[in-house]
Structure formats: structure tokens, C-alpha cells
Design a protein around this motif. Structure first.
Motif, PDB file in Angstrom:
ATOM      1  N   PRO A 663      20.865  43.652  27.346  1.00 53.36           N
ATOM      2  CA  PRO A 663      19.838  42.046  26.830  1.00 53.36           C
ATOM      3  C   PRO A 663      19.552  41.228  28.271  1.00 53.36           C
ATOM      4  O   PRO A 663      20.574  41.441  28.443  1.00 53.36           O
ATOM      5  CB  PRO A 663      19.924  41.916  26.005  1.00 53.36           C
ATOM      6  N   ASN A 664      18.429  41.759  28.526  1.00 53.23           N
ATOM      7  CA  ASN A 664      18.412  40.086  28.650  1.00 53.23           C
ATOM      8  C   ASN A 664      18.977  40.025  30.909  1.00 53.23           C
ATOM      9  O   ASN A 664      19.005  39.117  31.140  1.00 53.23           O
ATOM     10  CB  ASN A 664      18.346  38.928  28.895  1.00 53.23           C
ATOM     11  N   PHE A 665      18.734  41.534  31.005  1.00 52.87           N
ATOM     12  CA  PHE A 665      19.605  41.618  32.758  1.00 52.87           C
ATOM     13  C   PHE A 665      18.610  42.175  33.823  1.00 52.87           C
ATOM     14  O   PHE A 665      18.603  41.297  34.067  1.00 52.87           O
ATOM     15  CB  PHE A 665      20.565  43.190  32.419  1.00 52.87           C
ATOM     16  N   THR A 666      17.682  42.706  33.196  1.00 50.13           N
ATOM     17  CA  THR A 666      16.643  43.669  34.486  1.00 50.13           C
ATOM     18  C   THR A 666      15.235  42.584  34.300  1.00 50.13           C
ATOM     19  O   THR A 666      15.400  42.411  32.574  1.00 50.13           O
ATOM     20  CB  THR A 666      16.591  44.877  34.773  1.00 50.13           C
ATOM     21  N   ILE A 667      14.630  41.974  34.872  1.00 49.25           N
ATOM     22  CA  ILE A 667      13.780  41.848  34.981  1.00 49.25           C
ATOM     23  C   ILE A 667      12.547  42.499  35.906  1.00 49.25           C
ATOM     24  O   ILE A 667      12.734  42.055  36.917  1.00 49.25           O
ATOM     25  CB  ILE A 667      13.819  40.160  35.571  1.00 49.25           C
ATOM     26  N   ASN A 668      11.080  42.288  35.322  1.00 45.32           N
ATOM     27  CA  ASN A 668      10.635  42.467  36.205  1.00 45.32           C
ATOM     28  C   ASN A 668       9.900  41.466  37.231  1.00 45.32           C
ATOM     29  O   ASN A 668       9.537  40.772  36.872  1.00 45.32           O
ATOM     30  CB  ASN A 668       8.824  43.043  35.282  1.00 45.32           C
ATOM     31  N   PRO A 669       8.830  42.482  37.951  1.00 40.34           N
ATOM     32  CA  PRO A 669       8.067  41.582  39.007  1.00 40.34           C
ATOM     33  C   PRO A 669       7.298  40.758  38.099  1.00 40.34           C
ATOM     34  O   PRO A 669       6.649  40.830  37.213  1.00 40.34           O
ATOM     35  CB  PRO A 669       7.531  42.321  40.217  1.00 40.34           C
ATOM     36  N   THR A 670       6.503  39.344  39.020  1.00 41.04           N
ATOM     37  CA  THR A 670       5.793  38.500  38.607  1.00 41.04           C
ATOM     38  C   THR A 670       4.330  39.111  39.724  1.00 41.04           C
ATOM     39  O   THR A 670       3.614  38.352  39.460  1.00 41.04           O
ATOM     40  CB  THR A 670       5.840  36.900  38.688  1.00 41.04           C
ATOM     41  N   ASN A 671       4.383  40.383  40.653  1.00 42.19           N
ATOM     42  CA  ASN A 671       3.853  40.150  41.177  1.00 42.19           C
ATOM     43  C   ASN A 671       2.860  41.537  40.820  1.00 42.19           C
ATOM     44  O   ASN A 671       3.936  42.677  40.502  1.00 42.19           O
ATOM     45  CB  ASN A 671       3.974  40.710  42.706  1.00 42.19           C
ATOM     46  N   CYS A 672       1.734  42.135  40.543  1.00 39.04           N
ATOM     47  CA  CYS A 672       1.150  42.884  39.399  1.00 39.04           C
ATOM     48  C   CYS A 672       0.666  44.340  40.427  1.00 39.04           C
ATOM     49  O   CYS A 672      -0.318  44.800  40.152  1.00 39.04           O
ATOM     50  CB  CYS A 672      -0.076  42.975  38.579  1.00 39.04           C
ATOM     51  N   SER A 673       0.609  43.881  41.744  1.00 37.44           N
ATOM     52  CA  SER A 673       0.310  45.199  42.901  1.00 37.44           C
ATOM     53  C   SER A 673       1.139  46.239  42.187  1.00 37.44           C
ATOM     54  O   SER A 673       2.088  45.745  41.962  1.00 37.44           O
ATOM     55  CB  SER A 673       1.209  44.158  44.004  1.00 37.44           C
ATOM     56  N   ILE A 674       0.512  47.773  42.819  1.00 38.85           N
ATOM     57  CA  ILE A 674       1.072  48.661  42.547  1.00 38.85           C
ATOM     58  C   ILE A 674       2.233  48.838  43.749  1.00 38.85           C
ATOM     59  O   ILE A 674       1.741  48.447  44.978  1.00 38.85           O
ATOM     60  CB  ILE A 674       0.061  49.549  42.874  1.00 38.85           C
ATOM     61  N   PHE A 675       3.524  49.065  43.122  1.00 37.73           N
ATOM     62  CA  PHE A 675       4.459  49.425  43.716  1.00 37.73           C
ATOM     63  C   PHE A 675       5.388  51.127  43.615  1.00 37.73           C
ATOM     64  O   PHE A 675       4.837  51.665  42.762  1.00 37.73           O
ATOM     65  CB  PHE A 675       6.030  48.589  43.243  1.00 37.73           C
ATOM     66  N   SER A 676       6.586  51.274  43.749  1.00 40.94           N
ATOM     67  CA  SER A 676       6.879  52.566  43.302  1.00 40.94           C
ATOM     68  C   SER A 676       8.277  52.103  43.854  1.00 40.94           C
ATOM     69  O   SER A 676       9.322  51.330  44.646  1.00 40.94           O
ATOM     70  CB  SER A 676       6.830  53.476  45.046  1.00 40.94           C
ATOM     71  N   VAL A 677       9.702  53.436  43.094  1.00 39.22           N
ATOM     72  CA  VAL A 677      10.781  53.285  43.037  1.00 39.22           C
ATOM     73  C   VAL A 677      11.135  54.054  44.137  1.00 39.22           C
ATOM     74  O   VAL A 677      10.235  55.435  44.025  1.00 39.22           O
ATOM     75  CB  VAL A 677      11.608  53.748  42.162  1.00 39.22           C
ATOM     76  N   ASP A 678      11.860  54.319  45.220  1.00 42.03           N
ATOM     77  CA  ASP A 678      11.332  55.133  46.644  1.00 42.03           C
ATOM     78  C   ASP A 678      12.571  55.592  46.558  1.00 42.03           C
ATOM     79  O   ASP A 678      14.292  55.001  45.980  1.00 42.03           O
ATOM     80  CB  ASP A 678      10.931  54.339  48.004  1.00 42.03           C
ATOM     81  N   SER A 679      12.569  56.909  46.451  1.00 43.29           N
ATOM     82  CA  SER A 679      14.416  57.475  46.253  1.00 43.29           C
ATOM     83  C   SER A 679      14.414  58.107  48.133  1.00 43.29           C
ATOM     84  O   SER A 679      13.301  59.121  48.594  1.00 43.29           O
ATOM     85  CB  SER A 679      14.432  57.619  45.457  1.00 43.29           C
ATOM     86  N   GLN A 680      15.754  58.527  47.912  1.00 41.75           N
ATOM     87  CA  GLN A 680      15.559  60.019  49.666  1.00 41.75           C
ATOM     88  C   GLN A 680      16.974  60.397  49.156  1.00 41.75           C
ATOM     89  O   GLN A 680      18.369  60.034  48.666  1.00 41.75           O
ATOM     90  CB  GLN A 680      16.244  59.179  50.888  1.00 41.75           C
ATOM     91  N   GLY A 681      16.746  61.982  48.818  1.00 41.25           N
ATOM     92  CA  GLY A 681      17.989  62.433  48.452  1.00 41.25           C
ATOM     93  C   GLY A 681      18.422  63.600  49.703  1.00 41.25           C
ATOM     94  O   GLY A 681      17.345  64.043  50.860  1.00 41.25           O
ATOM     95  N   VAL A 682      19.768  63.765  49.720  1.00 43.53           N
ATOM     96  CA  VAL A 682      20.303  65.112  50.541  1.00 43.53           C
ATOM     97  C   VAL A 682      20.526  65.896  50.077  1.00 43.53           C
ATOM     98  O   VAL A 682      21.408  65.968  48.757  1.00 43.53           O
ATOM     99  CB  VAL A 682      21.592  64.111  51.674  1.00 43.53           C
ATOM    100  N   GLY A 683      20.085  67.506  50.138  1.00 44.29           N
ATOM    101  CA  GLY A 683      20.396  68.387  49.380  1.00 44.29           C
ATOM    102  C   GLY A 683      21.937  68.736  50.076  1.00 44.29           C
ATOM    103  O   GLY A 683      22.101  68.423  51.130  1.00 44.29           O
ATOM    104  N   ASP A 684      22.451  69.924  49.100  1.00 44.29           N
ATOM    105  CA  ASP A 684      23.866  70.849  49.000  1.00 44.29           C
ATOM    106  C   ASP A 684      23.283  71.686  50.746  1.00 44.29           C
ATOM    107  O   ASP A 684      24.446  71.768  51.455  1.00 44.29           O
ATOM    108  CB  ASP A 684      24.299  70.959  48.202  1.00 44.29           C
ATOM    109  N   GLN A 685      22.388  71.621  51.512  1.00 40.93           N
ATOM    110  CA  GLN A 685      22.484  72.411  53.002  1.00 40.93           C
ATOM    111  C   GLN A 685      22.083  71.532  53.908  1.00 40.93           C
ATOM    112  O   GLN A 685      21.346  72.009  54.683  1.00 40.93           O
ATOM    113  CB  GLN A 685      21.414  73.700  52.014  1.00 40.93           C
ATOM    114  N   GLY A 686      21.992  69.718  53.174  1.00 43.92           N
ATOM    115  CA  GLY A 686      21.391  69.284  54.133  1.00 43.92           C
ATOM    116  C   GLY A 686      20.197  68.894  53.968  1.00 43.92           C
ATOM    117  O   GLY A 686      19.398  67.464  55.110  1.00 43.92           O
ATOM    118  N   THR A 687      19.354  69.483  53.614  1.00 43.87           N
ATOM    119  CA  THR A 687      18.223  68.897  53.468  1.00 43.87           C
ATOM    120  C   THR A 687      17.895  67.266  53.273  1.00 43.87           C
ATOM    121  O   THR A 687      18.241  67.148  52.180  1.00 43.87           O
ATOM    122  CB  THR A 687      16.993  69.799  52.908  1.00 43.87           C
TER     123      THR A 687
END
Length: 907
Positions: A663-687
Motif C-alpha cells: 500500500p502507498n508504495f508505487t506512484i503513477n506519473p502526472t504526465n498523461c502522455s502515452i508511454f510504455s514499459v520496455d523490456s529486453q530479454g535474452v533467450g537460452d540460445q542467445g537471441t
């Protein structure tokens, strides 16, 4: 498959009513003689077997139960002859070819303590459901039918036990000699056969040596002879032990009498054969899929006149690379405890259904039907985690055997081992591990031809061990799709967002990353949160490093019962799904806030008890470094390498779900632009693959925005004079619940300018990046008391060259995190010094204080008296793009005389 040894025991006899014993007679009935003999010591041979015993004087005690324990390894084939039916036996009409031996009985009869009742034929009968074999006779003279049921000592050495119970007391038993014929239909026994309808030799043949002279011999048998008795297939230097146990009517609760004898040592092992064959197959032809497993051993046990082949003692099967235990195999199941399996007892196993993982069928030419049963998860042992119990029953036999699966700790490749199988003629072992979407096995990830290799060791230790290989293939991808190429695809999916999307609001945050069967397994993972998505660290403790280290050494159950990290550091949960199919195994852990890691100021630690059914693999501890961009405060999460194998089981991670719900830990932005949560993954064959999830806060327009700044000249009135280096204090406040600052511009009056004389020790842009301007002249100090942190962020301010004509001002704010806002300076409007902070983190500032040094360290110089132009213009831009402006009087406390002098240029 058990060969029924026909070691003859006892007693077709009768027992006479004994005299009431005195107190001095409270002892087991004496066994005066006991002997077991064999005509041929050949390993796997088929000798006649003779056992004889003599009890103490029957006028003292009468035998109630007599049990003969045959040597380990002696078995027989009750199907070697035609069985006599119960109806024919009752009418003394057993066929001649159902006779398997003879028995001679002496008893206390008509006052004679050792009266020869005579010799009778032994017949092979159809056993009851709880008997391995049954032999019957009719005692001569007294005409009492006697049954000799045969059971198997499955609780110990799998030897044969012959018992006669409730012996009649009318003629107490004195002496027995019983002969079982190794090859009942062989010509050697033609002179000993009884005619159909003859229960035994007639009265008057009172001498044992003349008994068969009183029999009308039926002659030869036309059927092909088959062996009834098989010697052990293991040669021994010493004789084999046999045992006789007798219990009396007079003392049924007292210890039984026990006598021991010896069976001739076995020899000639070189004459035996041993030719086992492996069979193995999967229940699917798809890659990266849950599967069952069929595993079989064929060990020929031809019951012919030549020596019987050696039995199988140990089988070791190395399964193909990539075929591993399915992580979901034991989820929701329990283990069968050793006590429930009834090891050490002849009773059937009593394992719970929730421990059942397959079926087992064992065939033998010595029984009418196979022995059938189930495979169970066995109680794990510290050095033998994956035990498998084989429990099977039939023909009165309740077998319990133990196997084990040993995974390679680095690759998960499995070796199945079945050691010290019983020395009995089991010919076929068929094991089936259940299939379905939660099958016990997980198939390799490539389409090719695989092989399973077996190493078989015989009981006959003179013979060489044998190897056998079985090939099988996979020809399609998961769900019947096309076979994957050499490099499998890697297309993970990410779904992430706040539970409550309102801008600036506290909200739980959920993130889930999935991959499909057939894709590369998830390896390294990095995430970058949207700008402005931040956390309130106030009141949250760190999980101590010592507690994190201790968690890795604890059991999973201990962690569940008492978490290693304090609850004050807990921020959420994690849920990792592992294994192929639509029902992967889920392991739930907790997320805690922890201290610095790999250069990051903060970290998360995920502690997940790895418990799958009865298996406790301890805890999986994964650290995630939380890096904070010093300019934007944007958070990036960089995970340590994800574990690929636990307890020898490749986990084939399917999904990762993170729930940050304190509770009361994570806080949303006050900017309502369209953003994204970005990720990069590496597979077990290196991709390496980049992927993202849409993120959008809402209702920014409803947020207020009214920041306020105060600027004061620090020091006496002389600080206002021309040529002075003034010390200034800037105080900025923001309101709780307002939109956060995005951009700030401060325009100073023309009376202020940068003092170029004091820039000799200025920091360069390169030094800022490499040493954070260490050793260079500071121009001020800064402090931020943000509502997100327990302690303020503090640090120096530097003028940094390399950005253009005028230096930039860099604020280095250190604390739980490090933030380094950057202010750009320029001259505008004919000499006004304008300083702009173009990027401000989307986080509540609270109170920002900047003390700009004056005097010898002064960054600014008065070009005229500041009393003439005391007003500073400030422009604010919110993250919601709302704007606000302010005109601030420097607060120089100039008197009328000073202001008049300033207006005439005399400051």
C-alpha cells in the motif's frame, strides 16, 4: 514371474491329541532332525529337491503349524504340469501328469510313536487368489487332505515359504520326508508315479524302502517335460541356508522352534545365458511438450531343460539429452512414505493415490497372469531425491521395489536406476509414467532421433553385463506444429500496468512476461519503467544482506513458515510458471526492497520457496538491480541471470509475474502522455529481443499546479552593492497532490551576471561524467526534502563547461538515490541571465533549497546595485503541461537612500 520352488515341506500329516503339559514342558517343540538336499548344484538347473525333518516325541507336544523357508533364489514353475482340479482331488481322480513329487509321513498312531503312515503323491493344484502356488496330498491311512500353500517372502529376500497350518491333533506328526521333482514329467520318475485314483500306497506297505513296490506304476508320460524347480543363478562358495519353524498346540504363544539346514552351494554359472533388451518410448512426438514415458526390460527366462538364464539384478538407463523431468510433474502430489509402502513386510503397499505417477506390469512364465500395480513418488531422501516405488500384486505376491531417477545437476539429463532386483525369474518389466498435459517428462526442444542406453547386470556375477540401446524420435513442434529450426524463436509477450491508472495516484503495479512452448527459454531480463512511475520509499526498510544470504541456505518450507526478510521490507510478490503445456508449475515468492547492487543504489530481491509436491529444493533467490537515471529519475530493473535448472530439473520458464502491491508504495506519473514499459530479454540460445507494453496515466487535467519559490540575498546590505559576489538562497516548494514539475526557468535581473574571474577551477563535461567533478570548485550546496524519502538528498552544485558559451549548473543530489538535474544558462533580452532546468523528474519535489555561494567562491557578480532591480521572474511548466509564473523579490532590504543611489548609478 516367480518360479515356485517346490521345496517340500511337510506335513501331510496328522496330529494326535497330546497330554496336558506340565510347567516344565513350557518350551518349543523339539526339532530333532532337519535336512534339505539337492541332487544337482548346477546354476539354473532343475534338481529334485528333498526336505525331511523329525520332531520330538509327539506324546508330549503336537505340531500345529510347520513352515519351511526355502533358500533365496530357488523358484519353480507350477505350470510345468497339468493342474489337478479341486473336484478331481476330492474324488482321488487327479491326472497322473499332475503329480510333482511324493511325501512320506510318520506319526504317533495306535500307540506307536513313529508309525509309518505311508507314501502319497503330491499334486499341483490351482492356487487361490492369495497364493503363489498350492500343492496337496492325502495322508495315507488316516486319509486327511493336506494343503501346502506357497507364498513369497517379498519383505526380505523374495524366497519361497511353504506352510501347513492347523495340523490335525488326532495323529501327532513325528517325521516327514518330501521330494519335489525337478522335472516332474521326466522318465526318471516313471517308477514313482501313482495311478489315477490312488491317494497313496495301500496299508501293509509299512517299510519306506518298499513303498513303491506297492504301487501299480502307470508307465511313461507322453507330454514334453518341463522343469518345475530352478536353482539359483548366482554361484556361491558356501551352502545356502534353509529354515524350519514349528509351532505347537500346547504353547501357541511361546516362541516357535527353529532349526536350520543347508542347501548345496551353487556352481556352473558359466553355462547360463543373459540377453536382456531395452524398450523405451515417449507418449508424444512433439518437442518441448509434457510427455509420459514407457520403459521396458525384456530378460528371457525360458523354463527349459537347459539351465535357466540368469535373472536381472540391476538395470541402469541413461535417457536422451534434453529429456528431463517436467517441473510440474509433482505439483499437487505427495510422496509415499517408506512406512506406507510396507517395506520389510509381505503385506501390500498402502501408498496414497496422490503419490501415484504411473503403472507397472511384471511378467513371468511361472505365473498364470502378470503382476500389476502402480508407480509412486517415493519418500525423498537427502542423497536420493527422486525415488520411485514399484508396488504390484498378484498370485498372493505383494512386491515392493525401489528405483531412482538421477538428473545431471548441470543439464538435467536423467539416469534411471533399479538396483538389487529380486533373484526371481521376472522376464518382463513394463513401466509407464503417466502422460497428459502434466506428464512426468518434458521432451527435448529439437526434432531428431534420440537414443536411450541401458546397462544390465545379471545376478550371475560370472556373466558379463550387457548393454542395449533404443532409438525414438520427435517429428513435430509443440501442438503438432512444424519442427523448430536450429535456433528456436524467441518472441516473448509483455503485459504491464497500474491497477489504478489515475495520474499521481498510488497504485499497485502488475507485470507479466510470457513465452510460448517451443520458444527459447527466458534468460537475462531487463525492464525500463515509464518516466514518472516511481515509488515512495518512506518507512520501508531494506532486507539485510545477511538475511538474503541466509535465505539461500534455508529450506523452502522454513522460508514459508518464517520469511528471512523483515515484513517492513516487503513490497510485493512474484509468480514464476515453469514447464511445458497448459498447466505449468507455479512457484510463488515474495519481493523485498534491498540495498545497493552492481552499482545501482537500490535493488529488489525475490525469494521463492522452490517446493513442488514432496520435493523441497530450498529457495531461489534472485536479485534485481534498480538503476535510477540521474537526470530523469526513470527506473530500470536489471535482473541477475535467471536460474535455468533447480534440483536437476530444467525449469523451462514460461512466465514471470510481478505484483508490486505494498500500500502507498508505487506512484503513477502526472504526465498523461502515452508511454510504455520496455523490456529486453535474452533467450537460452542467445537471441536478444526487445518488447514493450502500453502504459498510459489518465486525468492529468484534474491535477492542481501551484509551485512557489522564495529567493533571498544572504548576508548584509553590502551584498547588494556593485562588484560584490552575492550569496543567494533559492527555496522551492511544491504542493502535495499537484502535478509534478516538468520544466523550470528562472530569469535574474540585469544586475546579476556570471563572474568569469571565478571560473578558473571550473569542472569540464568529461570530468562530470568520469569523476562527478571531484576536486573542482563548488558553487553551492543543494538539498531536497522529498516526501518519497526518509532522508533528504543533498550535495554540491558545480558550474560545468563544455555545453556552449555559458556553463551549465549541475546539482548532484545523493542519498538513497542519486539525482543530477542540469540547468542551462543563457543571456536573453539584452543582458538578463536566464537559467532553465529543462528536465525535471516526474516526482514530487517537496522542498528544494539551493544555497549559491558568494564571496571568493561567488558564481554571480553584481553588475550594479541589486536594489535597482530586485525582481526575479519564474516560469513553471507541469508534467500535465499546465503553466504557472511568479515574480519574486530578491528581498535585499534596501533602504530609500540605497535605492535612490542605485537609481543614479552610484551603487
Amino acid at each position: 514371474m516367480i518360479r515356485r520352488q517346490l521345496v517340500g515341506v511337510l506335513i501331510g500329516a496328522t496330529v494326535a491329541l497330546a497330554l496336558a503339559p506340565s510347567a516344565a514342558q513350557a518350551a518349543p517343540i523339539p526339532i530333532e532332525e532337519f535336512k534339505t538336499s539337492s541332487a544337482d548344484p548346477q546354476a539354473g538347473g532343475h534338481p529334485d529337491l528333498v526336505t525331511e525333518f523329525k520332531l520330538g516325541e509327539p506324546d508330549k507336544q503336537a505340531a500345529k503349524t510347520v513352515t519351511f523357508e526355502a533358500p533365496e533364489g530357488i523358484f519353480g514353475n507350477p505350470n510345468a504340469v497339468t493342474r489337478c482340479t479341486s473336484a478331481d482331488f476330492a474324488l482321488s481322480e487327479c491326472p497322473v501328469n499332475s503329480q510333482i513329487g511324493v511325501i512320506t509321513v510318520w506319526a504317533y498312531y495306535n500307540g506307536n510313536k513313529e508309525y509309518l503312515l505311508g507314501t502319497a503323491p503330491l499334486y499341483d493344484m490351482a492356487p487361490s487368489a492369495d497364493e503363489a502356488a498350492r500343492f496337496q496330498l492325502v495322508t495315507p491311512v488316516v486319509n486327511i487332505p493336506i494343503a501346502i500353500p506357497v507364498s513369497v517372502r517379498t519383505g526380505s529376500d523374495w524366497g519361497l515359504r511353504f506352510s501347513v497350518t492347523e495340523i490335525s491333533q488326532q495323529t501327532p506328526l513325528r517325521k516327514v520326508k518330501m521330494s519335489f521333482w525337478g522335472v516332474p514329467l521326466g522318465a526318471a520318475h516313471n517308477t514313482e508315479r501313482f495311478q489315477k485314483g490312488s491317494p497313496g500306497n495301500p496299508p501293509g506297505c509299512t517299510e519306506e524302502e518298499h513303498a513303491f513296490e506297492c504301487i501299480s506304476t502307470p508307465g511313461e508320460i507322453s507330454e514334453v517335460p518341463q522343469p518345475l524347480i530352478d536353482n539359483p543363478t548366482l554361484c556361491t562358495e558356501e551352502a545356502l541356508p534353509t529354515e524350519l519353524i514349528v509351532q505347537s498346540y500346547q504353547h501357541p504363544d511361546e516362541s516357535s522352534a527353529v532349526a536350520k539346514s543347508q542347501y548345496a552351494a551353487i556352481e556352473g554359472c558359466e553355462a547360463e545365458a543373459f540377453n536382456p533388451v531395452l524398450s523405451a518410448s515417449l507418449t508424444t512426438s512433439d518437442t518441448d511438450t509434457a510427455s509420459g514415458l514407457n520403459l521396458g526390460f525384456k530378460v528371457p527366462q525360458k523354463l527349459e531343460l537347459s539351465p535357466t538364464p540368469s535373472e536381472l539384478r540391476t538395470a541402469t538407463v541413461v535417457l536422451p539429452e534434453g529429456l528431463t523431468i517436467n517441473p510440474d510433474a509433482a505439483d499437487g502430489q505427495t510422496a509415499c512414505q517408506d512406512s506406507e509402502a510396507n517395506f520389510g513386510s509381505d503385506a501390500a503397499a498402502n501408498c496414497p493415490d496422490k503419490s501415484k505417477i504411473g503403472t507397472v506390469t511384471i511378467g513371468t512364465p511361472a505365473l498364470d497372469a502378470p503382476l500389476r500395480g502402480s508407480l509412486y513418488i517415493g519418500e525423498p531422501k537427502p542423497d536420493n531425491q527422486y525415488r520411485v516405488f514399484m508396488a504390484f500384486s498378484g498370485s498372493g505376491i505383494n512386491g515392493k521395489l525401489v528405483g531412482k531417477f538421477l538428473p545431471d545437476p548441470e543439464t538435467g539429463r536423467l539416469t534411471a536406476t533399479f538396483e538389487d532386483l529380486p533373484q526371481v525369474p521376472f522376464e518382463e518389466f513394463d513401466l509407464h509414467l503417466f502422460a497428459s498435459d502434466r506428464g512426468l517428462m518434458a521432451t527435448p526442444t529439437t526434432c531428431t532421433l534420440f537414443s536411450a542406453r541401458a546397462h544390465f547386470t545379471p545376478w550371475n556375477d560370472i556373466l558379463s553385463a550387457q548393454d542395449s540401446e533404443q532409438f525414438f524420435g520427435l517429428d513435430s513442434g509443440p501442438g503438432g506444429t512444424s519442427c523448430p529450426g536450429p535456433v528456436r524463436p524467441f518472441v516473448p509477450r509483455l503485459v504491464a500496468g497500474s491497477a489504478n491508472a489515475v495520474a499521481g495516484a498510488f497504485s499497485a503495479f502488475h507485470l507479466k512476461l510470457d513465452r510460448d512452448d517451443g520458444d527459447q527459454f527466458l534468460g537475462d531480463l531487463n525492464f525500463r519503467m515509464p518516466p514518472g512511475f516511481t515509488g515512495n520509499l518512506r518507512g520501508i526498510s531494506y532486507c539485510p544482506e545477511s538475511a538474503i544470504a541466509a535465505a539461500a541456505q534455508r529450506s523452502g518450507k522454513a522460508e514459508q513458515a518464517s520469511p528471512s526478510c523483515p515484513s517492513s521490507s516487503e513490497v510485493g510478490t512474484s509468480n514464476v510458471a515453469a514447464g511445458p503445456g497448459s498447466h505449468p508449475f507455479h512457484a510463488v515468492g515474495k519481493l523485498y526492497l534491498a540495498g545497493p547492487l552492481n552499482g545501482a543504489p537500490l535493488s529488489l530481491v525475490a525469494i521463492t520457496p522452490a517446493i513442488a509436491g514432496p520435493y523441497d529444493y530450498g529457495n531461489v533467490v534472485v536479485r534485481v538491480a534498480l538503476k535510477v537515471n540521474p537526470l530523469t529519475a526513470q527506473v530500470s530493473a536489471e535482473s541477475e541471470k535467471m536460474p535455468q535448472i533447480i534440483g536437476g530439473i530444467p525449469i523451462r520458464m514460461r512466465s514471470i509475474q510481478v505484483n508490486i502491491d505494498r500500500p502507498n508504495f508505487t506512484i503513477n506519473p502526472t504526465n498523461c502522455s502515452i508511454f510504455s514499459v520496455d523490456s529486453q530479454g535474452v533467450g537460452d540460445q542467445g537471441t536478444v529481443t526487445d518488447f514493450s507494453s502500453y502504459f498510459h496515466a489518465v486525468n492529468c487535467a484534474h491535477l492542481g499546479f501551484e509551485p512557489k519559490m522564495r529567493i533571498r540575498l544572504v548576508g548584509g546590505k553590502k551584498q547588494t552593492r556593485r562588484g560584490q559576489n552575492p550569496a543567494l538562497r533559492f527555496d522551492l516548494w511544491t504542493r502535495e497532490g499537484d502535478a509534478n514539475l516538468k520544466r523550470l526557468a528562472v530569469t535574474l535581473p540585469k544586475a546579476f551576471a556570471i563572474d568569469q574571474r571565478h571560473l578558473g577551477n571550473i569542472c569540464s563535461r568529461a570530468e562530470l561524467a568520469s569523476t562527478r567533478c571531484a576536486g573542482r570548485q563548488q558553487i553551492g550546496r543543494v538539498r531536497v526534502d522529498t516526501p518519497l524519502l526518509d532522508q533528504p538528498l543533498t550535495g554540491p552544485a558545480y558550474a560545468v563547461s563544455g555545453f556552449g558559451k555559458l556553463p551549465h549548473v549541475i546539482f548532484i543530489l545523493d542519498g538513497q538515490v542519486t539525482i543530477m538535474p542540469e540547468a542551462e544558462s543563457s543571456s536573453v533580452g539584452g543582458g538578463f541571465l536566464k537559467t532553465v532546468v529543462p528536465v525535471i523528474p516526474d516526482a514530487p519535489v517537496g522542498h528544494f533549497r539551493f544555497d549559491l555561494f558568494g564571496g571568493k567562491q561567488g558564481y554571480l557578480i553584481n553588475t550594479r546595485s541589486t536594489c535597482s532591480e530586485p525582481v526575479v521572474r519564474i516560469q513553471y511548466v507541469a508534467q500535465s503541461d499546465r503553466r504557472h509564473s511568479q515574480r519574486v523579490n530578491v528581498g535585499t532590504k534596501c533602504g530609500k537612500k540605497a535605492r535612490r543611489a542605485a537609481s543614479h548609478g552610484r551603487g
